[in-house]
Design a protein around this motif. Structure first.
Motif, mmCIF file in Angstrom:
data_model
loop_
_atom_site.group_PDB
_atom_site.id
_atom_site.type_symbol
_atom_site.label_atom_id
_atom_site.label_comp_id
_atom_site.label_asym_id
_atom_site.label_seq_id
_atom_site.Cartn_x
_atom_site.Cartn_y
_atom_site.Cartn_z
ATOM 1 N N PRO A 35 0.842 -1.205 0.000
ATOM 2 C CA PRO A 35 0.000 0.000 0.000
ATOM 3 C C PRO A 35 0.873 1.250 0.000
ATOM 4 C CG PRO A 35 0.023 -1.023 2.173
ATOM 5 C CD PRO A 35 0.730 -1.973 1.254
ATOM 6 N N ILE A 36 0.426 2.271 -0.706
ATOM 7 C CA ILE A 36 1.160 3.537 -0.754
ATOM 8 C C ILE A 36 0.440 4.539 0.135
ATOM 9 C CG2 ILE A 36 1.928 5.442 -2.229
ATOM 10 C CD1 ILE A 36 2.156 3.461 -4.503
ATOM 11 N N PRO A 37 1.094 5.034 1.183
ATOM 12 C CA PRO A 37 0.422 5.971 2.088
ATOM 13 C C PRO A 37 0.058 7.275 1.379
ATOM 14 C CG PRO A 37 2.767 5.848 2.570
ATOM 15 C CD PRO A 37 2.481 4.766 1.575
ATOM 16 N N GLU A 38 -0.991 7.901 1.869
ATOM 17 C CA GLU A 38 -1.462 9.143 1.250
ATOM 18 C C GLU A 38 -0.373 10.209 1.233
ATOM 19 O OE1 GLU A 38 -5.013 12.482 1.858
ATOM 20 O OE2 GLU A 38 -5.002 10.617 3.029
ATOM 21 N N SER A 39 0.486 10.192 2.263
ATOM 22 C CA SER A 39 1.530 11.213 2.349
ATOM 23 C C SER A 39 2.512 11.136 1.180
ATOM 24 C CB SER A 39 2.300 11.066 3.666
ATOM 25 O OG SER A 39 2.900 9.771 3.759
ATOM 26 N N TRP A 50 1.736 10.787 -1.801
ATOM 27 C CA TRP A 50 1.129 11.561 -2.896
ATOM 28 C C TRP A 50 1.045 13.047 -2.568
ATOM 29 C CZ3 TRP A 50 0.547 8.837 -7.207
ATOM 30 C CH2 TRP A 50 0.326 7.460 -7.120
ATOM 31 N N THR A 51 0.876 13.367 -1.304
ATOM 32 C CA THR A 51 0.580 14.759 -0.935
ATOM 33 C C THR A 51 1.799 15.557 -0.495
ATOM 34 O OG1 THR A 51 0.049 14.089 1.334
ATOM 35 C CG2 THR A 51 -1.768 14.146 -0.252
ATOM 36 N N ARG A 52 2.910 14.884 -0.145
ATOM 37 C CA ARG A 52 4.095 15.582 0.313
ATOM 38 C C ARG A 52 5.231 15.423 -0.702
ATOM 39 N NH1 ARG A 52 4.792 17.225 5.292
ATOM 40 N NH2 ARG A 52 7.021 16.768 5.190
ATOM 41 N N PRO A 72 5.634 8.110 -4.463
ATOM 42 C CA PRO A 72 5.134 6.740 -4.625
ATOM 43 C C PRO A 72 6.194 5.788 -5.166
ATOM 44 C CG PRO A 72 3.492 8.300 -5.383
ATOM 45 C CD PRO A 72 4.723 9.103 -5.094
#
Length: 329
Positions: free
Chosen positions: A38-42, A44-46, A225
């Motif tokens: 799984p790729i953490p949301e962070s 993508w956002t950081r 990612p």
């Protein structure tokens, strides 16, 4: 633009076969991998940060002292010529054509054969070698490469070794020597791990050169990612061993299948096989008309085939090879 494998959309348009119906054997990319983490949301956002474990995982996997993650080894191939003043460059050919293309601008380029290297070394500043070679699969022994490096390094020269297809033959790698001045090793992540779309690769070299190359490429060269995926898979030793075993097994299966249909293998490695054959163009077209894309080379006239991904793909390839063999019986 240079010709490369993997141009499925162009092939689909040319032959009128829907994109989803194609089997792509035109690249040297593993057609299978393993479950992705799984790729953490962070991610993508950081913005990516360099202390996330990717460099450490890569150093451990390759056995190198220092690495620089890049957006695919292609990014390094295009940037390295800018780090030297005008140089006399030899590219061992035939090989991946982007190397010669990158050094053609601003440098004196010579494409040379392996037999010509000993005579050419004294007048070269840079030698570029793909090992295993693409498309021939030729593996040059490490000691031979180190001897060439020593001669170049005496004069401040470089030996660049592109090890994009080395993962199944790690004993031939120069990664453990990559701290030597003037030795630059390029590694691809996407081919062995079957994730070419991730656009991740590594440069293995002495720290100063990696710093200079990093400055040239700029910050955040690899996405968040991609760094997450790379760290997880480079740390997955069991998955890597399974992948090596499957690739070796399927490579042997493909070699036997081709030989059975009158197409003995000329060269190759675990990720692709290479056939130099007088009817290579005819076979390429016959395969394409049946929705199987391969890579055709004109000099020398030859065909490169990657590995089928599943049993239906193997069966379809065998059908076409049988038809080709019957036509030439």
């Amino acid at each position: 633009m240079l010709e490369h494998g993997g141009r499925l959309r162009a092939a689909a348009a040319r032959h009128g076969i829907p994109l989803a119906d194609w089997i792509d054997l035109s690249t040297g990319i593993a057609p299978y991998g393993w479950a992705l983490p799984p790729i953490p949301e962070s991610a993508w956002t950081r913005l990516p940060e360099p202390d996330d474990g990717l460099e450490a995982a890569a150093c451990d996997y390759y056995g190198a002292d220092a690495v620089l993650p890049v957006a695919g080894s292609q990014a390094a191939i295009q940037a390295l010529p800018w780090l030297r003043p005008r140089a006399r460059v030899g590219v061992l050919s035939p090989c991946y054509a982007e190397h010669a293309e990158a050094w053609r601008q601003g440098h004196h380029l010579q494409e040379i054969s392996e037999g010509a290297i000993p005579r050419a070394l004294e007048r070269l500043d840079v030698l570029v070698v793909v090992n295993p070679n693409n498309p021939t699969g030729r593996l040059i022994p490490p000691q031979q490469l180190l001897d060439w490096h020593a001669q170049l390094a005496e004069r401040g020269g470089w030996l660049i070794v592109d090890e994009a297809f080395m993962d199944c033959t790690p004993l031939f790698s120069l990664a453990a020597h990559s701290q030597l001045p003037g030795l630059i090793v390029l590694r691809s992540f996407g081919k062995f791990f079957g994730l070419a779309g991730t656009r991740l690769g590594f440069v293995l070299a002495e720290t100063k050169l990696l710093h200079d190359l990093s400055e040239r490429l700029g910050p955040w060269a690899v996405s968040g990612p991609a760094r997450v995926l790379g760290t997880a898979l480079l740390n997955d030793g069991e998955g890597q061993q399974r992948q090596r075993e499957r690739l070796r097994r399927d490579g042997q299966r493909l070699a036997m299948l081709l030989a059975h249909h009158g197409l003995p293998v000329t060269g190759g490695c675990a990720l692709f096989l290479w056939i130099a054959h007088a009817e290579a163009q005819l076979l390429h077209e016959l395969l394409a008309c049946n929705g199987i894309l391969t890579r055709l080379f004109e000099q020398p006239l030859s065909l490169r085939l990657g590995l089928p991904a599943d049993e239906p793909a193997w069966a379809r390839l065998e059908q076409v090879l049988t038809a080709f063999a019957e036509q030439h019986a």
